[in-house]
Design an enzyme around this catalytic site. Structure first.
Site, PDB file in Angstrom:
ATOM      1  N   SER A 175       0.885  -1.295  -0.272  1.00 48.86           N
ATOM      2  CA  SER A 175       0.106  -0.528  -0.041  1.00 48.86           C
ATOM      3  C   SER A 175       0.529   1.197   0.116  1.00 48.86           C
ATOM      4  O   SER A 175       1.801   1.146  -1.030  1.00 48.86           O
ATOM      5  CB  SER A 175      -1.175  -0.423   0.906  1.00 48.86           C
ATOM      6  OG  SER A 175      -2.071   1.014   1.005  1.00 48.86           O
ATOM      7  N   ASP A 274      -9.082  -5.128  -4.918  1.00 46.20           N
ATOM      8  CA  ASP A 274      -8.602  -3.857  -4.273  1.00 46.20           C
ATOM      9  C   ASP A 274      -9.289  -2.665  -5.202  1.00 46.20           C
ATOM     10  O   ASP A 274      -8.896  -3.159  -6.802  1.00 46.20           O
ATOM     11  CB  ASP A 274      -7.453  -3.711  -4.237  1.00 46.20           C
ATOM     12  CG  ASP A 274      -6.899  -2.637  -3.755  1.00 46.20           C
ATOM     13  OD1 ASP A 274      -6.296  -1.604  -3.539  1.00 46.20           O
ATOM     14  OD2 ASP A 274      -5.439  -3.214  -3.541  1.00 46.20           O
ATOM     15  N   HIS A 304      -7.998  -5.491  -0.114  1.00 48.75           N
ATOM     16  CA  HIS A 304      -6.576  -4.661  -0.226  1.00 48.75           C
ATOM     17  C   HIS A 304      -5.910  -4.605   1.349  1.00 48.75           C
ATOM     18  O   HIS A 304      -6.812  -5.275   2.228  1.00 48.75           O
ATOM     19  CB  HIS A 304      -6.777  -2.857  -0.200  1.00 48.75           C
ATOM     20  CG  HIS A 304      -5.563  -2.823  -0.001  1.00 48.75           C
ATOM     21  ND1 HIS A 304      -5.088  -1.852  -1.462  1.00 48.75           N
ATOM     22  CD2 HIS A 304      -5.402  -1.215   0.914  1.00 48.75           C
ATOM     23  CE1 HIS A 304      -3.861  -0.707  -0.638  1.00 48.75           C
ATOM     24  NE2 HIS A 304      -3.976  -1.248   0.129  1.00 48.75           N
TER      25      HIS A 304
END
Length: 335
Positions: A175, A274, A304
């Site tokens: 991320s 995601d 995610h």
């Protein structure tokens, strides 16, 4: 590529109850800590911030210890040491996720992930405690990442065991950490101050990138865990320079030319549920167009940050894909 980026209209995201509860808890605390003025209630977060301490005693053959780089900005890292025989063990410099604004190396899921990497790859893992937004905006996170790499270059004998091989150095991050890994890699490629550190690979797990326009995935994957366009926008507002928009180079890699850089071979991990997946795919395509070696790994039924939940089979599978990537890169160096 057009067909690949279509959302899974015919599929529904299924998450085990244990994971669903954990996702709800994480989202609730981070949502309640975000103030309307764009600041974060750190005191509130600390109430629920149960931290994993460093452990000098090996647990599952991995010990951990903390090293301070610059106390004035609370810059430090946690080193995970795999207790294995052998020389020339790779070094993985890891950047945690959290939208540039949340979490740290002491957060239990990240402590567990780094332990798993150290044991399974195996590798010495350096988990970086970088400064957080909005108190510290761009480029603080990239400055901190670069300074940790330079610290390792200059102090390797005092910090790293003799069999830790910085000429087999990998960056990894998920991320926001994937974003930081990319941007610090560019700086390292451009710098002339590294002799021991050789960056040979980058593991980019669902990296946090963006842009002003909305992608198909952002429009269609509404209500997914942890990430939404609104939350992503909030994180970008907290991190980017005042007055900048999401077409800034920190958010959108393709505005920078890296074709002349010795950018490391990269593995990009994307999940089907995601909302950021189209940005991640465009990062992969841009690296290819820039003449870099890059592999796309897809988990069509995942969301995610899925890999921080060890109860998911795909989390274990990804560790082995990363292990394969590291081994292939190391083998190519000695070929």
């Amino acid at each position: 590529m057009a067909t690949e980026s279509q959302p899974n209209h015919h599929k529904k995201l299924t998450i085990p109850l244990k994971t669903r509860i954990a996702l709800t808890v994480i989202s609730t605390f981070t949502n309640n800590a975000q103030r309307p003025d764009g600041s974060i209630n750190r005191r509130f977060l600390r109430l629920f911030d149960f931290r994993a301490p460093p452990n000098p005693k090996p647990v599952n053959s991995v010990s951990s210890s903390d090293f301070v780089v610059d106390p004035s900005r609370d810059l430090w890292f946690r080193l995970y040491t795999p207790h294995i025989s052998g020389d020339r063990i790779p070094v993985v410099i890891f950047f945690h996720g959290g939208g540039f604004a949340f979490l740290s190396p002491t957060t239990y899921p990240y402590d567990n992930v780094c332990r798993r990497f150290a044991r399974k790859l195996p590798a010495y893992v350096v988990s970086v405690n970088y400064r957080l937004a909005p108190e510290h905006r761009y480029p603080a996170q990239y400055d901190d990442g670069f300074d940790v790499v330079r610290f390792l270059e200059e102090n390797r004998g005092a910090v790293l065991p003799a069999n830790a091989d910085l000429s087999r150095c990998f960056f990894a991050g998920d991320s926001a950490g994937g974003n930081i890994a990319h941007n610090v890699a560019i700086r390292v490629c451009r710098a002339s101050c590294f002799a021991a550190v050789k960056l040979v690979g980058l593991v980019s797990i669902q990296p946090f990138f963006g842009g002003e326009e909305r992608t198909e995935a952002e429009r269609s994957l509404v209500g997914m865990p942890l990430v939404s366009p609104d939350r992503a926008d909030w994180c970008w507002r907290a991190m980017l320079p005042e007055g900048a928009n999401r077409d800034h180079e920190a958010a959108k890699p393709s505005v920078v030319d890296i074709s002349d850089l010795d950018y490391p071979d990269t593995m990009v991990v994307v999940a089907g549920f995601d909302p950021l997946k189209d940005w991640q795919r465009s990062y992969y395509e841009w690296l290819k167009l820039s003449g870099k070696r890059v592999t796309l790994i897809e988990y069509p039924n995942m969301f995610h940050a899925f890999y921080i939940f060890p109860e998911l089979p795909e989390a274990g599978q990804l560790v082995y894909r990363i292990k394969d990537f590291v081994e292939e890169r190391v083998a190519s160096l000695s070929a």
